[in-house]
Design an enzyme around this catalytic site. Structure first.
Site, mmCIF file in Angstrom:
data_model
loop_
_atom_site.group_PDB
_atom_site.id
_atom_site.type_symbol
_atom_site.label_atom_id
_atom_site.label_comp_id
_atom_site.label_asym_id
_atom_site.label_seq_id
_atom_site.Cartn_x
_atom_site.Cartn_y
_atom_site.Cartn_z
ATOM 1 N N LYS A 133 0.957 -1.214 0.094
ATOM 2 C CA LYS A 133 -0.024 0.043 0.036
ATOM 3 C C LYS A 133 0.781 1.477 0.056
ATOM 4 O O LYS A 133 0.683 2.154 -0.689
ATOM 5 C CB LYS A 133 -0.979 -0.010 1.395
ATOM 6 C CG LYS A 133 -1.888 1.074 1.229
ATOM 7 C CD LYS A 133 -3.099 0.968 2.076
ATOM 8 C CE LYS A 133 -2.866 1.037 3.743
ATOM 9 N NZ LYS A 133 -2.799 2.260 4.002
ATOM 10 N N SER A 134 1.868 1.163 1.053
ATOM 11 C CA SER A 134 2.764 2.563 0.866
ATOM 12 C C SER A 134 3.284 2.887 -0.473
ATOM 13 O O SER A 134 3.423 4.072 -0.861
ATOM 14 C CB SER A 134 3.737 2.266 1.985
ATOM 15 O OG SER A 134 3.129 2.226 3.441
ATOM 16 N N ARG B 174 -8.018 -3.201 9.222
ATOM 17 C CA ARG B 174 -7.001 -4.029 9.865
ATOM 18 C C ARG B 174 -7.479 -4.833 11.101
ATOM 19 O O ARG B 174 -7.159 -5.810 11.272
ATOM 20 C CB ARG B 174 -5.635 -3.108 10.393
ATOM 21 C CG ARG B 174 -4.934 -2.518 9.306
ATOM 22 C CD ARG B 174 -3.505 -2.733 9.218
ATOM 23 N NE ARG B 174 -2.671 -1.778 7.978
ATOM 24 C CZ ARG B 174 -2.575 -2.485 6.976
ATOM 25 N NH1 ARG B 174 -2.861 -3.654 6.699
ATOM 26 N NH2 ARG B 174 -2.227 -1.727 6.019
ATOM 27 N N ARG C 132 3.093 5.917 -3.413
ATOM 28 C CA ARG C 132 4.002 6.597 -3.674
ATOM 29 C C ARG C 132 4.500 6.641 -5.345
ATOM 30 O O ARG C 132 4.872 7.715 -5.723
ATOM 31 C CB ARG C 132 5.494 6.194 -2.923
ATOM 32 C CG ARG C 132 5.374 6.847 -1.356
ATOM 33 C CD ARG C 132 6.121 5.775 -0.490
ATOM 34 N NE ARG C 132 6.622 6.529 0.873
ATOM 35 C CZ ARG C 132 5.467 6.119 1.742
ATOM 36 N NH1 ARG C 132 4.269 5.491 1.431
ATOM 37 N NH2 ARG C 132 5.497 6.745 2.993
ATOM 38 N N LYS D 275 -4.521 5.826 14.664
ATOM 39 C CA LYS D 275 -4.640 5.315 13.338
ATOM 40 C C LYS D 275 -6.171 5.384 12.877
ATOM 41 O O LYS D 275 -6.859 6.326 13.404
ATOM 42 C CB LYS D 275 -4.300 3.674 13.452
ATOM 43 C CG LYS D 275 -2.689 3.558 13.810
ATOM 44 C CD LYS D 275 -1.970 4.240 12.627
ATOM 45 C CE LYS D 275 -0.340 4.153 13.049
ATOM 46 N NZ LYS D 275 0.286 4.992 11.826
ATOM 47 N N ASP E 92 1.514 -1.228 11.803
ATOM 48 C CA ASP E 92 0.349 -1.646 11.176
ATOM 49 C C ASP E 92 -0.098 -3.092 11.755
ATOM 50 O O ASP E 92 -1.111 -3.570 11.221
ATOM 51 C CB ASP E 92 0.211 -1.319 9.841
ATOM 52 C CG ASP E 92 0.266 0.199 9.378
ATOM 53 O OD1 ASP E 92 -0.043 0.941 10.180
ATOM 54 O OD2 ASP E 92 0.802 0.343 8.333
ATOM 55 N N GLY F 93 -4.715 8.178 5.351
ATOM 56 C CA GLY F 93 -4.170 9.010 5.925
ATOM 57 C C GLY F 93 -2.635 9.265 5.070
ATOM 58 O O GLY F 93 -2.122 10.324 5.135
ATOM 59 N N ARG G 214 -8.413 12.503 12.440
ATOM 60 C CA ARG G 214 -6.992 12.229 12.593
ATOM 61 C C ARG G 214 -6.201 13.485 12.729
ATOM 62 O O ARG G 214 -6.461 14.417 12.034
ATOM 63 C CB ARG G 214 -6.437 11.226 11.516
ATOM 64 C CG ARG G 214 -7.278 9.976 11.660
ATOM 65 C CD ARG G 214 -6.853 8.836 10.665
ATOM 66 N NE ARG G 214 -5.306 8.375 10.950
ATOM 67 C CZ ARG G 214 -4.773 7.557 10.276
ATOM 68 N NH1 ARG G 214 -5.276 7.034 9.102
ATOM 69 N NH2 ARG G 214 -3.610 7.153 10.344
HETATM 70 C C1 S3P Z 1 2.486 4.813 6.111
HETATM 71 C C2 S3P Z 1 2.898 5.327 7.244
HETATM 72 C C3 S3P Z 1 2.352 4.771 8.660
HETATM 73 C C4 S3P Z 1 1.413 3.654 8.464
HETATM 74 C C5 S3P Z 1 0.495 3.816 7.407
HETATM 75 C C6 S3P Z 1 1.164 3.936 6.114
HETATM 76 C C7 S3P Z 1 3.102 5.387 4.793
HETATM 77 O O1 S3P Z 1 1.744 5.878 9.270
HETATM 78 O O2 S3P Z 1 0.819 3.343 9.718
HETATM 79 O O3 S3P Z 1 -0.451 2.740 7.419
HETATM 80 O O4 S3P Z 1 2.765 5.041 3.789
HETATM 81 O O5 S3P Z 1 3.783 6.209 4.931
HETATM 82 P P1 S3P Z 1 2.424 7.053 10.112
HETATM 83 O O6 S3P Z 1 3.377 7.737 9.364
HETATM 84 O O7 S3P Z 1 1.538 7.890 10.625
HETATM 85 O O8 S3P Z 1 3.008 6.312 11.247
#
Ligand code: S3P
Length: 429
Positions: free
Chosen positions: A19-20, A390, A24, A345, A318, A91, A119
């Site tokens: 996902k991250s 989750r 990006r 979260k 996570d 987020g 949040r």
């Molecule tokens: C993420 C960073 C984390 C993670 C989120 C994805 C990201 O959050 O919990 O699911 O893709 O950079 P935080 O930066 O708030 O720790």
């Protein structure tokens, strides 16, 4: 979704793209010159929100199954959105995009669902404001909706009070548009996909780790141009985590999960499983586009309680809901501390995890920065996910080791990060 206990999960599976990294690829591809070709892109609601937002900013994006083509227009090629940018539940979309939008010559407004709009955004508003950005919380409550208007950005050094990849990435992206070096020091290293990937796109970015300390710094210089890349997204270890846990706690199981990203800033779950006595083997380890990947072989194991704390926490943040589930069926006590970030979260995950574990008969005590869990037998219950993906997935795994039936309420919230979660499950039966 209704589930009950089983034995013998067997098979070979893959999990959707990380996902991250998927977020990006679309973001960096949009502000790069040329086309970015993405394979194994995660078509979860969060990443689709990122695609939707960049389309609203004038970027042409083609989707064909899990292949996505982003026709980037360069660092200054985004156009003013005709509408509010709808970030849904995400987020990552909100915080990373805010860094990019702070450097644009047009106004924008971002807003999401009820969970997203509650949040904390002050963590990006404050440092972006220090950089010269014009960003504010529309309701003046430190949350989204956010309003961003043009500002002249200058590089700053920021000491982040939290280890957050979203805060770090937001500032590094704003740094692309600033007039000097932007650097971020965090108390311990959070996921570093932004640093690894921006470098591949041609940015001048450096990472340093302090000796005798967990503190880590990333610094970026403003750049003229990023260049489109071809990327295959590794399988998401945060999605694999549910099947790793299932393989360990369901008796007589053996599961091979192929092509999973094991970047050390994400792979804390593997260390925890091993420390708990889990039988896990990494096969076929390799590096692709700067990211470590492996196949993960998991076999049923007798788990025991451990303490999880310190700089390990950001590498598994996570995965704590599913780690808590493993702890609930392990022998002895597990202590999770230094994880106050769980409270901000998609839900307050200290509360949602503890409330649902209690409903299943587990001996668990919430603390200010984590929880204490004494393992034992679980019984089926109705799980209140509060629409947190989750929580739905972690407690689907708990159901497999519980006596009686478990009902996961609003289980479709898994669509946020893993729309095919229950289908993968079926492959193992
Ligand atoms: C993420 C960073 C984390 C993670 C989120 C994805 C990201 O959050 O919990 O699911 O893709 O950079 P935080 O930066 O708030 O720790």
């Amino acid at each position: 979704m209704e589930l009950c206990s089983i034995t013998g999960l067997k098979g070979k599976i893959t999990v959707p793209g990380d996902k991250s990294i998927s977020h990006r690829c679309v973001m960096f591809g949009s502000i790069a010159r040329g086309t970015t070709e993405i394979h194994h892109f995660l078509k979860g609601a969060d990443c689709l929100a990122t695609i939707r937002c960049f389309r609203t900013l004038g970027i042409e994006i083609d989707e064909n199954g899990s292949t996505v083509l982003v026709h980037g227009k360069g660092l200054h090629g985004l156009s003013a959105p005709g509408d509010i940018l709808d970030v849904g539940n995400s987020g990552t979309t909100t915080r990373l995009m805010s860094g990019i939008l702070a450097g644009q010559s047009f106004e924008s407004k971002l807003s999401g669902d009820e969970s997203l709009n509650s949040r904390p955004m002050k963590r990006i508003i404050d440092p972006l404001t220090q950089m010269g950005a014009n960003i504010s919380s529309v309701l003046r409550n430190g949350c989204a909706p956010l309003y961003i208007s043009p500002g002249r950005l200058h590089g700053i050094h920021y000491e982040s009070p939290v280890a957050s990849a979203q805060v770090k990435s937001c500032l590094l992206l704003a740094g692309l548009y600033a007039d000097g070096v932007t650097s971020v020091t965090e108390p311990s290293l959070s996921r570093n996909h932004t640093e690894l990937m921006l470098r591949e796109f041609g940015a001048d970015i450096r990472s340093t780790h302090e000796l005798d300390s967990t503190r880590a710094t990333a610094a970026i210089s403003p750049c003229q141009e990023l260049y489109g890349q071809k990327i295959t997204v590794p399988g998401d270890i945060s999605s694999a985590a549910y099947f790793i846990a299932a393989g360990l706690i369901v008796p007589n199981s053996e599961i091979l999960i192929e092509n999973v990203g094991i970047n050390p800033t994400r792979a804390g779950i593997l260390r925890v499983c091993e420390d708990m006595g889990g039988d896990i083997t990494l096969l076929n380890e390799r590096v692709e586009s700067g990211e470590k990947i492996a196949d993960i072989l998991v076999r049923s194991s007798r788990l025991h309680g451990i303490t999880i704390q310190g700089d390990l926490i950001p590498t598994l943040i996570d995965e704590i809901p599913v780690i808590a589930v493993m702890a609930a069926v392990a022998e002895g006590t597990t202590v999770i501390k230094d994880a106050a970030e769980l409270k901000v979260k998609e839900t307050d995950r200290i509360e949602t995890v503890c409330d649902n574990l209690k409903a299943m008969g587990c001996n668990v005590t919430p603390t200010s920065d984590g929880m204490i869990i004494t393992g034992g037998k679980l019984k089926g219950a109705s799980i209140h996910t509060l629409l947190d993906h989750r929580i739905a997935m972690a407690f689907s795994i708990a159901a497999l080791a519980a006596e009686g039936n478990t009902k996961i309420l609003d289980s479709r919230c898994v669509d946020v990060s893993y729309p095919t979660f229950y289908d993968t499950f079926e492959e193992l039966l």
